[in-house]
Design a protein around this motif. Structure first.
Motif, short mmCIF file in Angstrom:
data_model
loop_
_atom_site.label_atom_id
_atom_site.label_comp_id
_atom_site.label_asym_id
_atom_site.label_seq_id
_atom_site.Cartn_x
_atom_site.Cartn_y
_atom_site.Cartn_z
N LYS A 616 0.84 -1.19 0.00
CA LYS A 616 0.00 0.00 0.00
C LYS A 616 0.88 1.25 0.00
O LYS A 616 1.99 1.25 0.52
N SER A 617 0.35 2.32 -0.55
CA SER A 617 1.09 3.58 -0.63
C SER A 617 0.14 4.73 -0.34
O SER A 617 -1.06 4.67 -0.63
N ASP A 618 0.69 5.79 0.26
CA ASP A 618 -0.13 6.97 0.51
C ASP A 618 -0.05 7.97 -0.64
O ASP A 618 -0.61 9.07 -0.56
N ALA A 619 0.63 7.58 -1.71
CA ALA A 619 0.76 8.47 -2.86
C ALA A 619 -0.56 8.54 -3.62
O ALA A 619 -1.34 7.59 -3.64
N PRO A 620 -0.84 9.68 -4.26
CA PRO A 620 -2.04 9.78 -5.09
C PRO A 620 -1.97 8.80 -6.25
O PRO A 620 -0.89 8.35 -6.65
N PRO A 621 -3.12 8.46 -6.83
CA PRO A 621 -3.10 7.58 -8.02
C PRO A 621 -2.46 8.30 -9.20
O PRO A 621 -2.26 9.52 -9.16
N PRO A 622 -2.14 7.58 -10.27
CA PRO A 622 -1.58 8.24 -11.46
C PRO A 622 -2.52 9.32 -11.97
O PRO A 622 -3.74 9.13 -11.99
N PRO A 623 -2.00 10.47 -12.36
CA PRO A 623 -2.86 11.58 -12.79
C PRO A 623 -3.82 11.23 -13.91
O PRO A 623 -4.89 11.83 -14.01
N ARG A 624 -3.46 10.26 -14.75
CA ARG A 624 -4.35 9.92 -15.85
C ARG A 624 -5.68 9.37 -15.35
O ARG A 624 -6.66 9.35 -16.11
N ALA A 625 -5.72 8.89 -14.09
CA ALA A 625 -6.95 8.33 -13.54
C ALA A 625 -7.77 9.34 -12.76
O ALA A 625 -8.89 9.03 -12.33
N TRP A 626 -7.26 10.54 -12.57
CA TRP A 626 -7.93 11.51 -11.71
C TRP A 626 -9.29 11.94 -12.26
O TRP A 626 -10.23 12.16 -11.50
N ASP A 628 -11.56 10.40 -13.69
CA ASP A 628 -12.61 9.46 -13.33
C ASP A 628 -12.79 9.35 -11.83
O ASP A 628 -13.91 9.28 -11.33
N LYS A 629 -11.68 9.33 -11.10
CA LYS A 629 -11.75 9.12 -9.66
C LYS A 629 -12.20 10.38 -8.90
O LYS A 629 -12.95 10.30 -7.93
N ALA A 634 -8.68 16.61 -10.45
CA ALA A 634 -8.10 16.75 -11.78
C ALA A 634 -8.10 18.20 -12.24
O ALA A 634 -7.13 18.69 -12.83
N ALA A 635 -9.18 18.91 -11.93
CA ALA A 635 -9.24 20.33 -12.30
C ALA A 635 -8.21 21.14 -11.51
O ALA A 635 -7.58 22.05 -12.06
N ARG A 636 -8.06 20.82 -10.24
CA ARG A 636 -7.04 21.53 -9.44
C ARG A 636 -5.65 21.29 -10.00
O ARG A 636 -4.81 22.21 -10.09
N LEU A 637 -5.37 20.04 -10.38
CA LEU A 637 -4.05 19.73 -10.91
C LEU A 637 -3.78 20.47 -12.21
O LEU A 637 -2.69 21.01 -12.42
N ALA A 638 -4.76 20.51 -13.09
CA ALA A 638 -4.59 21.24 -14.35
C ALA A 638 -4.33 22.72 -14.09
O ALA A 638 -3.46 23.34 -14.71
N LEU A 667 -0.78 17.97 -3.05
CA LEU A 667 -1.55 19.15 -2.69
C LEU A 667 -2.89 19.17 -3.41
O LEU A 667 -3.93 19.47 -2.82
N CYS A 668 -2.88 18.82 -4.69
CA CYS A 668 -4.12 18.86 -5.48
C CYS A 668 -5.04 17.69 -5.17
O CYS A 668 -6.27 17.82 -5.27
N TRP A 669 -4.48 16.55 -4.82
CA TRP A 669 -5.31 15.38 -4.55
C TRP A 669 -5.97 15.46 -3.18
O TRP A 669 -7.14 15.11 -3.03
N ALA A 670 -5.24 15.91 -2.19
CA ALA A 670 -5.78 16.02 -0.83
C ALA A 670 -5.49 17.42 -0.31
O ALA A 670 -4.60 17.62 0.53
#
Length: 711
Positions: A616-626, A628-629, A634-638, A667-670
């Protein structure tokens, strides 16, 4: 800059890239199967891996019985290839230069995977490959599918131009986008005939990794294409054996339709990698390069253009000569006294034996200081250099890429109290090429050779030419520091640099990797827990043996052999040694050891088998999946990437130096709540951002987030 240039772009993130590309969707399940299928049977054949990257192709080719020669412009990539394919002949080399160690017609097959986009003078490089190929040989190359990139970037499909963008992993890259007809013309002009052109579909194994990407690439031309080309009978090459491709640009004559959009002769070849991130590029823009007319030979580059290039004077000998290696306590005491009495900063460098020895131990320490001269110290004979460190308390140490050398120097008791990192300084100044040789050429007009950067520095005695190279690495570091410090002050970046240097000096060692055995190349081919257990047992046995013998693990047992054993599950030594991957003398000699490891994995109870999902990892998922998830994330990251890209352009600082990409994604994921400048600043500081980065980013990120729908 109108071309891609010669700086090894992947050097800064080579290790992360190697791990990412090892079993990534676009690499292991898409590009590699296509190229390997076009290469055909390689057993007993001499294969040249051009721009070998981290060596996953080289390792696979060796495991299939090929005799592999490989090169890359990135010294770290060469180290990785040496580790992953210890039986290959690997060296640091720029494809812009002639392949002088390879005679005419000496190579059966050449592989150039996902690399031609990083070359400015492509025809020249292809001509040199044509020269070294046997008449019955073949070149296999893959490239980005021009349709896919054209759909992403827009503009005219037929305009050859440079693309500059940040990929999802935060890697900033420049590469050429060219129509398919341009590649075909370049191959023709270089003396090749296209035998096959393949628009690959992903391997069936890829669907479980990314159903969306699998569906996209199975139905649309948005990924790569691969070409098999053979020498054209009667074609000749004009690549000069004694000079680089910039010379060939003049001697080859004009017009050169296939390279008409290439830049001026100063821009040659960046290092080329046989892997690419399986995160598609996400941000960045096009740098249009206006096409030159293709019909008028008077428009070809003139000899005068070459002569107009800035003069770089080769630095071939240290000013004080090559010192002998200090390897006795008495000599060390004299060095300590001399350097303690010297004046000004001290230049420091260290050499390792990556890919040859276990770990990252330092095998040579180089220093130079005004009033003390240059010293070359053997840390194997003299493992405790703390007295030297004590003599330099308060003195600024000048290193290039300090993060690579400081951990090993610390093991010798050498810990600086102040640091100036010339590589980091060059990055903050926006220099496009930040390798030591490139920065020295830019700032001082001197040329440094780097051909011994990836040799086995544990060799004793060290050859004289290696010692000369080592001494030259510190010869002008202090002078370089002076020039860069002045430029940083003029640019208003001196304080930024000071904060970056201190962060490097005080950086803690990385935490131990969880389940490091999962980094085995080709692990994606293993899908069940029992076989994973065999991989784990073999990896642990190999690691213990490598540590005991002080040999790079990849030289003890290649990853390809571990995977092959896990797939076959041999029940006896004869069955094991019947596998092609275990046919080598070294692996056969220890076949009993490996079979015992396999037996342990087969005997484990189900309750002790490893998970097929990984840790298990506390890292965010790959950005390509954001999207959908979490569409809001995803908007924050862009939006955040747009802010970083704008600041990067405004201040001429690479995006990855403005803020670590992983921290930006976290930062963008959480995001903190409430999401304002103060909480963003706190989050950035907690993630390790420096004060100058927080000052630049926090308010701008807060404004960008506040402008998003639903904010």
């Amino acid at each position: 800059m109108t071309g891609v240039g010669r700086e090894p772009q992947y050097e800064a993130f080579a290790d992360a890239f190697a791990e990412h590309a090892r079993d990534g969707f676009y690499n292991a399940h898409y590009d590699r199967p296509a190229c390997l299928s076009l290469l055909g049977d390689v057993a007993g054949r001499h294969v040249l891996d051009v721009g070998c990257g981290p060596g996953w192709y080289a390792a696979e080719l060796v495991s299939r019985g090929a005799r592999v020669s490989a090169f890359d412009l990135s010294p770290r990539m060469v180290e990785l290839t040496t580790a992953h394919a210890p039986d290959a002949d690997v060296r640091v080399h720029d494809a812009a230069e002639p392949l002088g160690w390879l005679p005419d017609g000496s190579v059966d097959l050449a592989l150039w995977a996902l690399g031609i986009e990083y070359v400015d003078d492509r025809v020249c490089a292809l001509r040199e490959l044509r020269r070294v190929l046997r008449p019955e040989g073949a070149l296999v190359l893959s490239r980005l599918h021009p349709t896919g990139d054209w759909l992403r970037h827009g503009g005219s499909y037929f305009t050859t131009r440079v693309i500059e963008e940040d990929w999802a992993a935060g890697w900033h890259l420049r590469y050429w986008l060219a129509p398919l007809e341009r590649t075909c013309e370049e191959l023709h002009e270089a003396g090749f005939l296209i035998e096959r052109l393949l628009e690959p579909r992903p391997a069936p194994t890829a669907e479980v990794l990314s159903p969306d990407a699998y569906a996209l690439l199975a139905g649309e031309p948005r990924g790569f294409l691969a070409i098999r080309a053979v020498p054209r009978p009667g074609a000749t090459t004009s690549s000069p054996r004694g000079g680089g491709c910039a010379v060939a640009r003049v001697t080859c004559g004009a017009p050169r339709p296939a390279c008409a959009d290439a830049p001026a002769p100063s821009h040659t070849v960046d290092h080329m990698h046989s892997e690419v991130s399986d995160d598609l590029p996400t941000t960045g823009g096009d740098v249009a390069h206006p096409p030159l007319p293709l019909t008028d030979p008077t428009d070809a580059p003139a000899v005068a253009d070459v002569a107009a290039e800035p003069t770089v004077v080769p630095l071939t000998e240290p000013a004080d000569g090559v010192p002998h290696v200090v390897d006795t306590p008495e000599e060390l005491a004299r060095v300590v006294a001399a350097f303690g009495a010297g004046t000004g900063p001290v230049a420091v460098d260290a050499e390792r034996a990556s890919g040859y020895r276990y770990g990252q131990r330092t095998y040579l320490v180089q220093l130079r200081r005004e009033g003390a001269g240059t010293a070359l110290i053997d840390p194997i004979a003299l493992p405790d250099l703390s007295a030297l460190s004590d003599a330099l308390v308060g003195v600024e140490w000048v290193l290039h890429a300090a993060s690579q050398d400081l951990p090993g120097l610390s093991e010798q008791g050498m810990r600086p109290t102040r640091v100036f990192d010339t590589e980091l300084g060059a990055r903050l100044l926006g220099m496009e090429r930040v390798g030591l040789a490139a920065v020295v050429a830019d700032a001082l007009g001197l040329g440094l050779a780097k051909e011994h950067s990836a040799v086995d520095w544990s060799t004793r005695p060290l050859p004289p030419e290696w010692l000369r190279y080592a001494a030259l690495d510190v010869e002008v570091l202090v002078e370089l520091r002076t020039v860069l410090a002045e430029r940083l002050a003029v640019a208003g970046k001196a304080e930024w640099a000071a904060q970056e240097f201190e962060a490097v000096r005080t950086a803690p060692p990385p935490p131990p990797r969880v389940e490091p055995w999962r980094r085995v190349s080709g692990l994606h081919q293993i899908r069940d827990a029992r076989r994973l257990a065999v991989v784990r047992e073999l990896w642990q046995t190999r690691d213990q043996n490598a540590r005991l013998r002080d040999i790079s693990p990849g030289r003890v047992l290649p990853d390809a052999a571990i995977v092959a054993a896990a797939q076959a599950l041999p029940r006896s030594v004869p069955q094991l040694t019947a596998l092609p991957a275990f046919s080598g003398k070294g692996t056969r000699r220890r076949a009993t050891l490996w079979q015992q490891a396999i037996d342990r994995g087969l005997a484990l109870p189900d309750s002790e088998l490893p998970s097929v999902r990984g840790p298990k990892s506390d890292a965010p998922p790959p950005p390509r999946a954001w999207a959908d998830k979490d569409p809001a994330a995803a908007a924050r990251l862009a939006a955040a990437r747009d802010v970083v890209a704008d600041l990067s352009e405004t201040h001429s600082v690479p995006a990855e130096n403005l803020l670590q990409p992983d921290l930006l994604r976290r930062l963008c994921w959480a995001p903190p709540r409430p999401l304002d400048a103060a909480t963003i600043a706190d989050a950035l500081v907690s993630g390790g951002a420096r004060a100058w980065q927080v000052e630049l980013l926090a308010e701008r990120l807060a404004t960008a987030f506040a402008a998003l729908p639903g904010a």
